[in-house]
Design an enzyme around this catalytic site. Structure first.
Site, PDB file in Angstrom:
ATOM      1  N   ASP A 125      35.752  28.210  52.761  1.00 23.13           N
ATOM      2  CA  ASP A 125      36.821  28.790  51.947  1.00 23.13           C
ATOM      3  C   ASP A 125      38.116  28.622  52.744  1.00 23.13           C
ATOM      4  O   ASP A 125      38.343  29.301  53.735  1.00 23.13           O
ATOM      5  CB  ASP A 125      36.512  30.275  51.691  1.00 23.13           C
ATOM      6  CG  ASP A 125      37.630  30.999  50.931  1.00 23.13           C
ATOM      7  OD1 ASP A 125      38.673  30.374  50.647  1.00 23.13           O
ATOM      8  OD2 ASP A 125      37.447  32.196  50.618  1.00 23.13           O
TER       9      ASP A 125
ATOM     10  N   TRP B 267      36.976  38.681  52.220  1.00 20.57           N
ATOM     11  CA  TRP B 267      36.664  37.550  51.332  1.00 20.57           C
ATOM     12  C   TRP B 267      35.318  36.950  51.692  1.00 20.57           C
ATOM     13  O   TRP B 267      34.526  36.611  50.806  1.00 20.57           O
ATOM     14  CB  TRP B 267      37.766  36.492  51.384  1.00 20.57           C
ATOM     15  CG  TRP B 267      39.083  37.012  50.884  1.00 20.57           C
ATOM     16  CD1 TRP B 267      40.245  37.104  51.586  1.00 20.57           C
ATOM     17  CD2 TRP B 267      39.379  37.516  49.577  1.00 20.57           C
ATOM     18  NE1 TRP B 267      41.240  37.636  50.803  1.00 20.57           N
ATOM     19  CE2 TRP B 267      40.751  37.901  49.574  1.00 20.57           C
ATOM     20  CE3 TRP B 267      38.630  37.687  48.414  1.00 20.57           C
ATOM     21  CZ2 TRP B 267      41.373  38.441  48.443  1.00 20.57           C
ATOM     22  CZ3 TRP B 267      39.261  38.224  47.289  1.00 20.57           C
ATOM     23  CH2 TRP B 267      40.605  38.592  47.306  1.00 20.57           C
TER      24      TRP B 267
ATOM     25  N   LYS C 163      47.885  30.565  47.608  1.00 21.25           N
ATOM     26  CA  LYS C 163      48.282  30.935  48.961  1.00 21.25           C
ATOM     27  C   LYS C 163      49.127  29.824  49.594  1.00 21.25           C
ATOM     28  O   LYS C 163      50.198  30.070  50.104  1.00 21.25           O
ATOM     29  CB  LYS C 163      47.055  31.205  49.842  1.00 21.25           C
ATOM     30  CG  LYS C 163      46.069  32.204  49.253  1.00 21.25           C
ATOM     31  CD  LYS C 163      46.460  33.636  49.539  1.00 21.25           C
ATOM     32  CE  LYS C 163      45.664  34.673  48.771  1.00 21.25           C
ATOM     33  NZ  LYS C 163      44.229  34.523  48.728  1.00 21.25           N
TER      34      LYS C 163
HETATM   35  C1  LIG Z   1      42.974  35.234  48.194  1.00 22.79           C
HETATM   36  C2  LIG Z   1      41.692  34.764  48.738  1.00 22.79           C
HETATM   37  C3  LIG Z   1      40.529  34.672  47.946  1.00 22.79           C
HETATM   38  C4  LIG Z   1      40.490  35.101  46.496  1.00 22.79           C
HETATM   39  O1  LIG Z   1      41.162  34.186  45.742  1.00 22.79           O
HETATM   40  P1  LIG Z   1      41.248  34.293  44.144  1.00 22.79           P
HETATM   41  O2  LIG Z   1      41.818  32.953  43.780  1.00 22.79           O
HETATM   42  O3  LIG Z   1      42.142  35.443  43.826  1.00 22.79           O
HETATM   43  O4  LIG Z   1      39.873  34.491  43.607  1.00 22.79           O
HETATM   44  C5  LIG Z   1      39.386  34.181  48.534  1.00 22.79           C
HETATM   45  N1  LIG Z   1      39.367  33.791  49.823  1.00 22.79           N
HETATM   46  C6  LIG Z   1      40.449  33.882  50.605  1.00 22.79           C
HETATM   47  C7  LIG Z   1      40.356  33.430  52.030  1.00 22.79           C
HETATM   48  C8  LIG Z   1      41.644  34.356  50.095  1.00 22.79           C
HETATM   49  O5  LIG Z   1      42.736  34.442  50.880  1.00 22.79           O
END
Ligand SMILES: *Cc1c(COP(=O)(O)O)cnc(C)c1O
Length: 355
Positions: free
Chosen positions: A168, A101, A192
């Site tokens: 993030d 990511w 998540k």
């Molecule tokens: C799942 C995830 C993403 C991507 O998320 P989307 O909402 O599917 O774009 C980005 N960063 C991390 C750390 C993730 O776990």
């Protein structure tokens, strides 16, 4: 049979949240109307949006200098929105490369400026968090990923810096206590740890905006979303409402400090088993282990079939590792009860008798 769902995302939500949001889809607040067929500009939905935005700040202990948005496009769109709004013209930004990511965020930022990768663990299959990196005042911002969902590492320390720190937090927001005022921008796909797929939480310190003159699509512009109260266009009403219910569940269960205690207990239980059961091996460095996504391998792949069938008979699902890593990954987000972790540990123990 009761299922123990260890999926990495979309992942489990508290049962009471699911019940309430399902009810709202049929009859919201006793209005005789569905949540998803009322106007997002009406007072009933406005109250939800306002409460959700306020509760995020309350849980993270953030003040008036921050704004909260519920956007769409996933965390993936934030990989682009961040540089569009924060990368100075002909500027450069610092990125920490801690997993797939993070690498995705780097790829998008490179389209708008220079990316200094100040630390990377790519050559070690992202099995640790690089430390001792340095940031300089020419960097428009620093970007990091607090929890690496795929690899199972988690940052424990964040830099104190004069440049904006962007994070993030998709897979560990609301899971532990941090000094959130260290961050100028936090984003998280809800699916998540904070709600269903369909909305992305963005928390931004107002003072960092308006410093670049770049033209950008209106939807990319954080300031426009702020000016419209997170209602620049039709918001994802179901995802926002279900996120609000999840936030209330966190608050009613003692806030994020209590969530952290529960999460630490769950993670310790599982890592203890991985460390003490010779049939399993950990995949990441001890000091960087994630309390959200616990990754491990079988010491001998020969036991895969039997371990997988033991999991299946116990109702355990979603423990297969990400395709790029292999092995196993148990995601034990906020809503995962310790009882389910105990079931997994019992299955890991029982493998000893079967081999
Ligand atoms: C799942 C995830 C993403 C991507 O998320 P989307 O909402 O599917 O774009 C980005 N960063 C991390 C750390 C993730 O776990």
């Amino acid at each position: 049979m009761k299922k123990h769902n260890f999926s990495a995302g979309p992942s489990i939500l508290p049962q009471e949240v699911l019940k309430k949001s399902a009810e709202a889809v049929i009859n919201f607040n006793g209005l005789g109307l569905s949540l998803i067929e009322i106007s997002h500009r009406g007072k009933d939905f406005l109250a939800i949006m306002d409460e959700a935005r306020a509760l995020v700040k309350k849980l993270l202990d953030l003040g008036e200098d921050y704004e909260v948005l519920f956007l769409q496009g996933g965390a993936s769109l934030q990989f682009s929105m961040v540089p569009y709004n924060l990368m100075k013209e002909n500027g450069k930004a610092a990125y920490l490369d801690t997993g797939s990511w993070a690498a995705g965020a780097i790829r998008e930022a490179k389209k708008l400026g220079t990316v200094d990768v100040v630390g990377s663990s790519k050559d070690a299959s992202y099995s640790f968090i690089p430390k001792g990196y340095s940031l300089d005042s020419d960097h428009s911002y620093f970007h990091c990923t607090s929890n690496n969902t795929i690899y199972g590492t988690q940052m424990k320390e964040f830099p104190d810096s004069d440049i904006p720190v962007v994070c993030d937090m998709s897979s560990d927001i609301f899971s532990r206590v941090l000094d959130f005022s260290k961050f100028s921008l936090i984003y998280a796909g809800a699916q998540k740890n904070s709600g269903p797929a369909g909305t992305t939480l963005v928390i931004v310190k107002k003072e960092i905006l308006g410093k670049v003159k770049r033209k950008m699509p209106a939807y990319f512009n954080y300031q426009l979303h702020i000016d419209k109260g997170s209602m620049l266009n039709t918001p994802p009403v179901f995802a926002v409402y279900t996120s609000l219910l999840t936030l209330k569940w966190i608050e009613n269960n003692g806030g994020i400090s209590a969530a952290e205690k529960r999460n630490t207990a769950k993670a310790s239980l599982l890592y203890n088993e991985i460390d003490n059961n010779d049939l399993f091996t950990p995949t990441v460095r001890k000091e960087d282990r994630s309390a959200m996504n616990v990754t491990f391998k079988l010491a001998d792949d020969f036991h895969k079939e039997i371990f997988d069938s033991l999991c299946k008979s116990a109702g355990i699902i979603g423990v297969k590792g990400h395709a790029s890593v292999g092995g196993y990954r148990a995601s034990i987000y906020n809503a995962m009860p310790i009882e389910s972790v105990k079931v997994l540990v019992e299955v890991m123990e029982s493998l000893k008798e079967k081999v």
